[in-house]
Design a protein around this motif. Structure first.
Motif, PDB file in Angstrom:
ATOM      1  N   ALA A 189      16.114  -6.258   7.120  1.00 17.76           N
ATOM      2  CA  ALA A 189      15.492  -7.432   6.033  1.00 17.76           C
ATOM      3  C   ALA A 189      14.691  -8.314   7.562  1.00 17.76           C
ATOM      4  CB  ALA A 189      16.191  -8.069   5.974  1.00 17.76           C
ATOM      5  N   LEU A 190      14.672  -8.222   7.916  1.00 17.93           N
ATOM      6  CA  LEU A 190      13.737  -8.794   9.053  1.00 17.93           C
ATOM      7  C   LEU A 190      13.506  -9.118  10.661  1.00 17.93           C
ATOM      8  CD1 LEU A 190      12.129 -11.720   9.222  1.00 17.93           C
ATOM      9  CD2 LEU A 190      14.123 -12.922   9.688  1.00 17.93           C
ATOM     10  N   TRP A 191      12.803  -8.547  11.048  1.00 20.13           N
ATOM     11  CA  TRP A 191      12.617  -8.566  12.516  1.00 20.13           C
ATOM     12  C   TRP A 191      12.194  -9.880  13.179  1.00 20.13           C
ATOM     13  CZ3 TRP A 191      11.810  -3.185  14.959  1.00 20.13           C
ATOM     14  CH2 TRP A 191      12.181  -1.726  14.379  1.00 20.13           C
ATOM     15  N   LEU A 192      12.762 -10.202  13.977  1.00 24.43           N
ATOM     16  CA  LEU A 192      12.638 -10.768  14.949  1.00 24.43           C
ATOM     17  C   LEU A 192      12.323 -10.912  16.418  1.00 24.43           C
ATOM     18  CD1 LEU A 192      13.808 -13.843  13.207  1.00 24.43           C
ATOM     19  CD2 LEU A 192      11.702 -13.188  13.000  1.00 24.43           C
ATOM     20  N   PHE A 193      11.179 -11.167  17.361  1.00 25.47           N
ATOM     21  CA  PHE A 193      10.747 -11.392  18.041  1.00 25.47           C
ATOM     22  C   PHE A 193      11.988 -11.917  18.831  1.00 25.47           C
ATOM     23  CE2 PHE A 193       7.163  -8.680  17.546  1.00 25.47           C
ATOM     24  CZ  PHE A 193       7.884  -7.387  17.049  1.00 25.47           C
ATOM     25  N   GLU A 194      12.554 -11.674  19.998  1.00 23.29           N
ATOM     26  CA  GLU A 194      13.346 -13.256  21.024  1.00 23.29           C
ATOM     27  C   GLU A 194      12.001 -13.834  20.889  1.00 23.29           C
ATOM     28  OE1 GLU A 194      17.629 -12.810  21.541  1.00 23.29           O
ATOM     29  OE2 GLU A 194      16.725 -10.867  22.686  1.00 23.29           O
ATOM     30  N   ASP A 195      12.470 -15.113  21.552  1.00 22.59           N
ATOM     31  CA  ASP A 195      11.394 -16.054  22.121  1.00 22.59           C
ATOM     32  C   ASP A 195      12.265 -17.635  22.373  1.00 22.59           C
ATOM     33  OD1 ASP A 195       9.644 -18.087  23.146  1.00 22.59           O
ATOM     34  OD2 ASP A 195       7.911 -17.269  21.931  1.00 22.59           O
ATOM     35  N   ASP A 196      12.442 -17.863  23.661  1.00 22.43           N
ATOM     36  CA  ASP A 196      13.685 -19.490  23.810  1.00 22.43           C
ATOM     37  C   ASP A 196      12.335 -20.064  23.295  1.00 22.43           C
ATOM     38  OD1 ASP A 196      16.017 -17.135  24.569  1.00 22.43           O
ATOM     39  OD2 ASP A 196      15.539 -17.366  26.378  1.00 22.43           O
ATOM     40  N   SER A 197      11.204 -20.493  23.597  1.00 31.63           N
ATOM     41  CA  SER A 197      10.698 -21.165  24.099  1.00 31.63           C
ATOM     42  C   SER A 197      10.422 -21.779  22.779  1.00 31.63           C
ATOM     43  CB  SER A 197       9.399 -21.327  24.845  1.00 31.63           C
ATOM     44  OG  SER A 197       7.819 -20.392  23.486  1.00 31.63           O
ATOM     45  N   LEU A 198      10.872 -20.991  21.638  1.00 33.77           N
ATOM     46  CA  LEU A 198       9.662 -21.888  20.007  1.00 33.77           C
ATOM     47  C   LEU A 198      11.925 -21.703  19.492  1.00 33.77           C
ATOM     48  CD1 LEU A 198       7.278 -18.958  18.768  1.00 33.77           C
ATOM     49  CD2 LEU A 198       7.679 -21.463  19.600  1.00 33.77           C
ATOM     50  N   GLY A 199      12.976 -20.946  19.751  1.00 34.76           N
ATOM     51  CA  GLY A 199      13.974 -21.045  19.164  1.00 34.76           C
ATOM     52  C   GLY A 199      14.536 -19.874  18.506  1.00 34.76           C
ATOM     53  N   ILE A 200      13.944 -18.604  19.069  1.00 36.70           N
ATOM     54  CA  ILE A 200      13.680 -17.477  18.438  1.00 36.70           C
ATOM     55  C   ILE A 200      14.448 -16.414  19.181  1.00 36.70           C
ATOM     56  CG2 ILE A 200      13.080 -15.595  17.427  1.00 36.70           C
ATOM     57  CD1 ILE A 200      10.158 -17.302  17.177  1.00 36.70           C
ATOM     58  N   LYS A 201      16.136 -16.658  18.726  1.00 38.85           N
ATOM     59  CA  LYS A 201      17.235 -16.651  19.495  1.00 38.85           C
ATOM     60  C   LYS A 201      18.690 -15.560  18.784  1.00 38.85           C
ATOM     61  CE  LYS A 201      18.488 -20.461  21.461  1.00 38.85           C
ATOM     62  NZ  LYS A 201      18.524 -21.589  22.974  1.00 38.85           N
ATOM     63  N   THR A 202      18.679 -14.903  19.642  1.00 42.66           N
ATOM     64  CA  THR A 202      20.453 -14.350  18.678  1.00 42.66           C
ATOM     65  C   THR A 202      21.611 -14.890  18.747  1.00 42.66           C
ATOM     66  OG1 THR A 202      21.518 -12.822  18.193  1.00 42.66           O
ATOM     67  CG2 THR A 202      21.281 -13.370  20.132  1.00 42.66           C
ATOM     68  N   SER A 203      22.315 -15.843  17.612  1.00 38.19           N
ATOM     69  CA  SER A 203      23.446 -15.968  17.749  1.00 38.19           C
ATOM     70  C   SER A 203      24.528 -15.740  18.818  1.00 38.19           C
ATOM     71  CB  SER A 203      24.519 -16.414  16.297  1.00 38.19           C
ATOM     72  OG  SER A 203      24.709 -15.469  15.830  1.00 38.19           O
ATOM     73  N   ASN A 204      25.687 -16.347  18.715  1.00 38.50           N
ATOM     74  CA  ASN A 204      26.996 -16.089  19.836  1.00 38.50           C
ATOM     75  C   ASN A 204      26.860 -14.622  18.938  1.00 38.50           C
ATOM     76  OD1 ASN A 204      26.495 -17.784  21.547  1.00 38.50           O
ATOM     77  ND2 ASN A 204      28.111 -19.133  20.805  1.00 38.50           N
ATOM     78  N   VAL A 205      27.597 -14.288  17.694  1.00 44.81           N
ATOM     79  CA  VAL A 205      28.015 -13.285  17.117  1.00 44.81           C
ATOM     80  C   VAL A 205      26.685 -12.568  16.692  1.00 44.81           C
ATOM     81  CG1 VAL A 205      29.019 -12.696  14.808  1.00 44.81           C
ATOM     82  CG2 VAL A 205      28.688 -14.557  15.790  1.00 44.81           C
TER      83      VAL A 205
END
Length: 447
Positions: free
Chosen positions: A214-230
């Motif tokens: 469905a969706l791919w995201l590239f992790e970027d802590d500065s933007l808040g794009i990160k995986t959840s704890n699950v």
């Protein structure tokens, strides 16, 4: 003889139809044509003729070159010419792959024809996506087709419509959302909003109809794009230069203007797989097949717009493979099947009352037949399948007491997307020994 007739027909058409080098032109008065497609693993598979040979291609907005897979030395049959050796890069952890660039090929999709098709024949014999799809696949086409037409994609009725932009007339659609596209290296991008940890984040995404997720995201802590704890680590798919691994999770929401999709599956690919694709620094990921199929689309490269109209799949839950098994149809096996056409016994002698002593009985005999073999090629660590004892290389013989020769690869894989706690019984063959395992599908997001 058939190929000679085809080329003679094409030569006649040249007298009445004007072609531009490297462009597709539709050979009918309407300047529009509808082409049926197969939807497999959320991928659009269309029929394509190359130099008179019928093939199957993925229609992929995410590629800017038309690629032929050469695992069957198909380039020899296609008689491709004017070649030069180049190297291609893409998703995956491997090195660049060697390919032959070829020009002056003739490609045909429905009534659309291109007399100077540029092709890239990939020489890596291991690059073969067909076993993972369970369907013959010979190549990928994207920009070369989209640049010449307005392309309507109907995911429900499974057809695309190609129309000359000069004659296309858009119909008013109050229930549609139309977004502007930006292009980088002939690939289309749009801006959407995603909600992660209660935060609305604008993202720039590649439109990638050649991706199953469905969706791919590239992790970027500065933007808040990160995986959840699950989340869980998983195989995400195959790229041109190798396998792609990463994390699977869910995000709260994806917004395409007023269209809101909730609890959307998201994949975060490992950074090692993204070295090449992240050359476009503004890119935050991709929107792919499992999300796109919830809409019917109108893609217009000439006006740099894409229109979304939700269809009957819009409300479908976002699911994923809960078994941890990835299968491949990479061989065949001998299967004993019933043959109901066999007449077991027939005695035509008659008694004194002119009645046959033994009636004709149609009984089931058996015959041996070659059927696809489905092997386990990826096994997620800690998954229900691994905990049950299954191993890489196991060949499925039956599922829930029914022989796998009754099912396609897609039908079997679909069973692994069933509800949390669903019991699945698998019989496999391992080094000539039949083994039975029971596993229970596990949804990590329902724990």
């Amino acid at each position: 003889m058939k190929k000679i007739i085809w080329f003679l027909f094409f030569a006649c058409c040249l007298q009445t139809i004007s072609f531009s080098q490297g462009n597709f032109v539709i050979q009918n008065k309407r300047e529009s044509d509808k082409i049926r497609f197969k939807l497999i693993n959320n991928l659009i598979i269309i029929p394509v003729e190359i130099n008179g040979i019928e093939l199957s291609f993925i229609l992929d907005t995410g590629v800017n070159k038309t690629i032929i897979f050469n695992f069957l030395n198909i380039s020899d049959s296609l008689q491709i010419k004017n070649t030069e050796t180049i190297f291609l890069r893409g998703l995956g952890e491997g090195e660049a792959i060697k390919a032959l660039k070829s020009t002056q090929n003739i490609s045909k999709i429905g009534d659309a024809i291109n007399i100077d098709q540029e092709l890239y024949a990939v020489l890596n014999s291991n690059l073969n996506f067909a076993p993972r799809l369970g369907f013959p696949l010979h190549g990928i086409i994207g920009y070369d087709l989209f640049k010449d037409f307005v392309v309507e994609v109907n995911y429900v009725s499974k057809y695309i419509r190609l129309t000359n932009p000069n004659v296309y007339k858009a119909k008013p659609c109050r229930s549609c959302e139309t977004l502007n596209m930006e292009f980088y290296k002939n690939k289309p991008y749009i801006y959407l909003d995603v909600k992660i940890a209660e935060k609305q984040i604008p993202v720039k995404l590649l439109i990638d109809s050649g991706g199953s997720d469905a969706l791919w995201l590239f992790e970027d802590d500065s933007l808040g794009i990160k995986t959840s704890n699950v989340f869980f680590e998983d195989f995400l798919g195959h790229g041109l230069t190798g396998s792609v691994y990463g994390k699977r999770s869910k995000i709260e929401e994806v917004s395409i203007r007023h269209f809101k999709l909730n609890k959307v599956n998201v994949s975060f690919p490992d950074s090692e797989s993204l070295i090449y694709v992240k050359q476009h620094k503004d890119r935050n990921g991709s929107i792919a097949g499992d999300l796109l199929k919830r809409f019917n689309l109108i893609i217009d490269y000439s006006s740099k717009t894409i229109s979304f109209k939700k269809n009957k799949h819009f409300q479908d839950d976002f699911s994923y493979n809960k078994s941890g098994i990835e299968l491949e149809q990479n061989a065949v096996r001998l299967v004993k099947q019933k043959d109901y056409n066999y007449i077991a016994k027939a005695d035509f002698s008659k008694d004194d009352n002119n009645v046959s002593k033994t009636p004709i009985v149609l009984n089931a005999s058996y015959k041996l037949a070659l059927q696809p073999a489905y092997s386990i090629v990826e096994l997620r660590e800690g998954s229900p399948a691994e905990k049950a004892g299954l191993m890489l290389g196991d060949v499925l013989v039956s599922i829930n007491n029914k022989s796998t020769d009754r099912y396609s690869l897609q039908e079997i894989s679909h069973m692994f997307y069933d509800k949390h706690g669903q019991r699945i019984k698998l019989e496999v063959e391992r080094e000539g020994v039949a083994l039975t395992f029971v596993l229970y599908l596990e949804d990590v997001f329902e724990k």
